[in-house]
Design a protein around this motif. Structure first.
Motif, PDB file in Angstrom:
ATOM      1  N   UNK A  39       8.278  12.549  -0.598  1.00 27.46           N
ATOM      2  CA  UNK A  39       8.388  13.219  -1.896  1.00 27.46           C
ATOM      3  C   UNK A  39       8.250  12.211  -3.037  1.00 27.46           C
ATOM      4  N   UNK A  40       8.682  10.977  -2.816  1.00 25.27           N
ATOM      5  CA  UNK A  40       8.512   9.941  -3.840  1.00 25.27           C
ATOM      6  C   UNK A  40       7.038   9.655  -4.064  1.00 25.27           C
ATOM      7  N   UNK A  41       6.272   9.658  -2.973  1.00 24.20           N
ATOM      8  CA  UNK A  41       4.835   9.430  -3.094  1.00 24.20           C
ATOM      9  C   UNK A  41       4.190  10.548  -3.905  1.00 24.20           C
ATOM     10  N   UNK A  42       4.585  11.795  -3.646  1.00 26.29           N
ATOM     11  CA  UNK A  42       4.069  12.928  -4.423  1.00 26.29           C
ATOM     12  C   UNK A  42       4.516  12.813  -5.880  1.00 26.29           C
ATOM     13  N   UNK A  43       5.719  12.338  -6.084  1.00 33.59           N
ATOM     14  CA  UNK A  43       6.288  12.220  -7.436  1.00 33.59           C
ATOM     15  C   UNK A  43       5.519  11.204  -8.277  1.00 33.59           C
ATOM     16  N   UNK A  44       5.216  10.035  -7.709  1.00 30.82           N
ATOM     17  CA  UNK A  44       4.562   8.986  -8.503  1.00 30.82           C
ATOM     18  C   UNK A  44       3.045   9.140  -8.548  1.00 30.82           C
ATOM     19  N   UNK A  45       2.493  10.023  -7.714  1.00 31.30           N
ATOM     20  CA  UNK A  45       1.051  10.254  -7.764  1.00 31.30           C
ATOM     21  C   UNK A  45       0.677  11.346  -8.763  1.00 31.30           C
ATOM     22  N   UNK A  93      17.124   4.980   2.473  1.00 26.20           N
ATOM     23  CA  UNK A  93      17.788   6.280   2.494  1.00 26.20           C
ATOM     24  C   UNK A  93      17.462   7.162   1.319  1.00 26.20           C
ATOM     25  N   UNK A  94      16.313   6.927   0.677  1.00 24.76           N
ATOM     26  CA  UNK A  94      15.931   7.731  -0.482  1.00 24.76           C
ATOM     27  C   UNK A  94      16.524   7.190  -1.769  1.00 24.76           C
ATOM     28  N   UNK A  95      15.979   7.621  -2.899  1.00 25.39           N
ATOM     29  CA  UNK A  95      16.464   7.180  -4.207  1.00 25.39           C
ATOM     30  C   UNK A  95      16.570   8.377  -5.145  1.00 25.39           C
ATOM     31  N   UNK A  96      17.358   8.220  -6.184  1.00 20.83           N
ATOM     32  CA  UNK A  96      17.515   9.273  -7.187  1.00 20.83           C
ATOM     33  C   UNK A  96      17.061   8.753  -8.543  1.00 20.83           C
ATOM     34  N   UNK A 138       0.838  -1.190   0.000  1.00 24.75           N
ATOM     35  CA  UNK A 138       0.000   0.000   0.000  1.00 24.75           C
ATOM     36  C   UNK A 138       0.879   1.247   0.000  1.00 24.75           C
ATOM     37  N   UNK A 139       0.261   2.415  -0.151  1.00 25.14           N
ATOM     38  CA  UNK A 139       1.043   3.628  -0.307  1.00 25.14           C
ATOM     39  C   UNK A 139       1.833   3.976   0.954  1.00 25.14           C
ATOM     40  N   UNK A 140       1.299   3.658   2.119  1.00 31.10           N
ATOM     41  CA  UNK A 140       2.064   3.886   3.346  1.00 31.10           C
ATOM     42  C   UNK A 140       3.323   3.036   3.344  1.00 31.10           C
ATOM     43  N   UNK A 141       3.187   1.805   2.893  1.00 35.43           N
ATOM     44  CA  UNK A 141       4.342   0.929   2.798  1.00 35.43           C
ATOM     45  C   UNK A 141       5.360   1.447   1.807  1.00 35.43           C
ATOM     46  N   UNK A 142       4.868   2.034   0.734  1.00 35.12           N
ATOM     47  CA  UNK A 142       5.754   2.598  -0.286  1.00 35.12           C
ATOM     48  C   UNK A 142       6.661   3.659   0.330  1.00 35.12           C
ATOM     49  N   UNK A 143       6.077   4.541   1.137  1.00 44.90           N
ATOM     50  CA  UNK A 143       6.847   5.586   1.805  1.00 44.90           C
ATOM     51  C   UNK A 143       7.905   4.962   2.709  1.00 44.90           C
ATOM     52  N   UNK A 144       7.513   3.955   3.476  1.00 37.63           N
ATOM     53  CA  UNK A 144       8.438   3.318   4.410  1.00 37.63           C
ATOM     54  C   UNK A 144       9.620   2.667   3.708  1.00 37.63           C
TER      55      UNK A 144
END
Length: 345
Positions: free
Chosen positions: A217-223, A189-192, A177-183
């Motif tokens: 920010x990744x969640x905002x990026x892919x949404x 440590x983030x991705x580029x 789920x999206x919460x898991x995606x954030x975790x």
């Protein structure tokens, strides 16, 4: 249209990576396949957590034991026949990856729907996005958007719908789920990723070029889709890019050579996945061994062929599936020759 290769994580960020202990080439090769494994199986975010028991022992096994296994995910009705090569040990593998947005108490819709296809010889891995508005036949409901299947009948109906469209059985499924995606993003440590189009969403600005993403920010990026020229298609491409970036980060020297970082990453991954009960620890380890020579950046990604847009009688905006190319895709999947189809896109 296929995706362009990702730029190396951290490139163009202006900061130098911290020095990490030297890892022998043999160890790096071994660790890479172990990590790559969890991608192929656990849902496009990792597969190698399994076999890494060889290297990090308890951490990897604990991660696998944290994975939720649901015996009710796979459909029970009539399904397409299996692809049966002469050598049964070389059968291709199809895994449906789903990202669900369960806001509140509602089941929601499967806003992220991707097919992970692993060739029978285990030399090629493909990641195909299925646009959520693809107009397809949903068993028992008639023609509808593909993501409606999940809201009507959960994962089993979503799988049955995809199987009917592609004419091949889905061997396994993995859900995050999206919460898991954030975790997961934060755990590594983030991705580029290389961003092709400037956009803004959720208070974040994403310029053209390399952008480094945290979980939020990744969640905002892919949404985001409204600021993108390709709408949902561009969003799906971003999703594939982020998935590959996570895998590349997991297989990077920085994560593999840091036991603490490794334990946090695989621990978070395991607890944020739900898979079908047939995807056992042993099967994951076996698949990891079969994929030992594969690297995350070798994943080939593309989108289900489409033929434009239309509107239903009740005013819904839909994506039309290219029936000619779909027929070619079906043949390629059943012949275990997706490479020929991929190169023709």
């Amino acid at each position: 249209m296929t995706d362009e290769p990702l730029s190396s994580p951290g490139e163009g960020t202006g900061s130098s990576a911290p020095e990490t202990p030297y890892v022998p080439k043999y160890e790096k090769r071994r660790n890479r396949w172990l990590l790559v494994t969890v991608v192929a199986v656990l849902g496009a975010l990792l597969l190698g957590a399994a076999g890494i028991a060889i290297y990090y022992g308890v951490s990897a096994l604990n991660a696998l034991n944290e994975v939720q296994r649901d015996p009710g995910l796979m459909p029970t009705g009539q399904r397409p026949s299996a692809v049966e090569p002469e050598d049964q040990s070389k059968a291709p593998l199809n895994i449906l990856l789903m990202g669900s947005d369960t806001r509140g108490d509602e089941r929601g819709r499967s806003d992220v729907l991707q097919l992970l296809h692993i060739s029978g010889d285990r030399k090629n891995v493909y990641l195909m996005s299925i646009p959520r508005d693809s107009y397809v036949s949903v068993p028992g409901y008639g023609m509808a958007k593909v993501n409606a299947a999940y809201s009507w009948g959960g994962v089993p109906l979503a799988i049955e719908t995809v199987e009917g469209m592609l004419n091949v059985p889905i061997d396994h499924t993995a859900i995050i789920d999206f919460d898991g995606f954030v975790n997961v993003i934060d755990a590594v440590g983030g991705v580029t990723v290389f961003n092709k189009e400037e956009s803004s969403n959720g208070g974040y600005n994403f310029p053209v070029g390399n952008v480094t993403l945290t979980g939020d920010s990744a969640l905002a990026y892919v949404r985001e889709r409204y600021d993108l020229s390709g709408g949902d298609f561009s969003r799906a491409e971003r999703q594939r890019d982020v998935i590959k970036a996570v895998l590349m980060k997991l297989a990077s020297r920085g994560v593999l050579s840091d036991p603490g970082a490794f334990r946090e990453a695989v621990g978070t991954l395991g607890s944020n996945f739900t898979v079908d009960s047939g995807l056992t620890n042993n099967e994951i380890v076996d698949l990891g061994w079969q994929l030992r020579s594969f690297r995350p950046d070798d994943i080939k990604s593309f989108q289900l062929p489409t033929a434009g847009f239309d509107t239903t009688a009740d005013g819904q905006s839909i994506v039309l599936v290219d029936q000619t190319k779909l027929g070619e895709l079906q043949q390629a999947l059943r012949a275990d020759d997706l490479e020929t189809f991929y190169t023709s896109l």
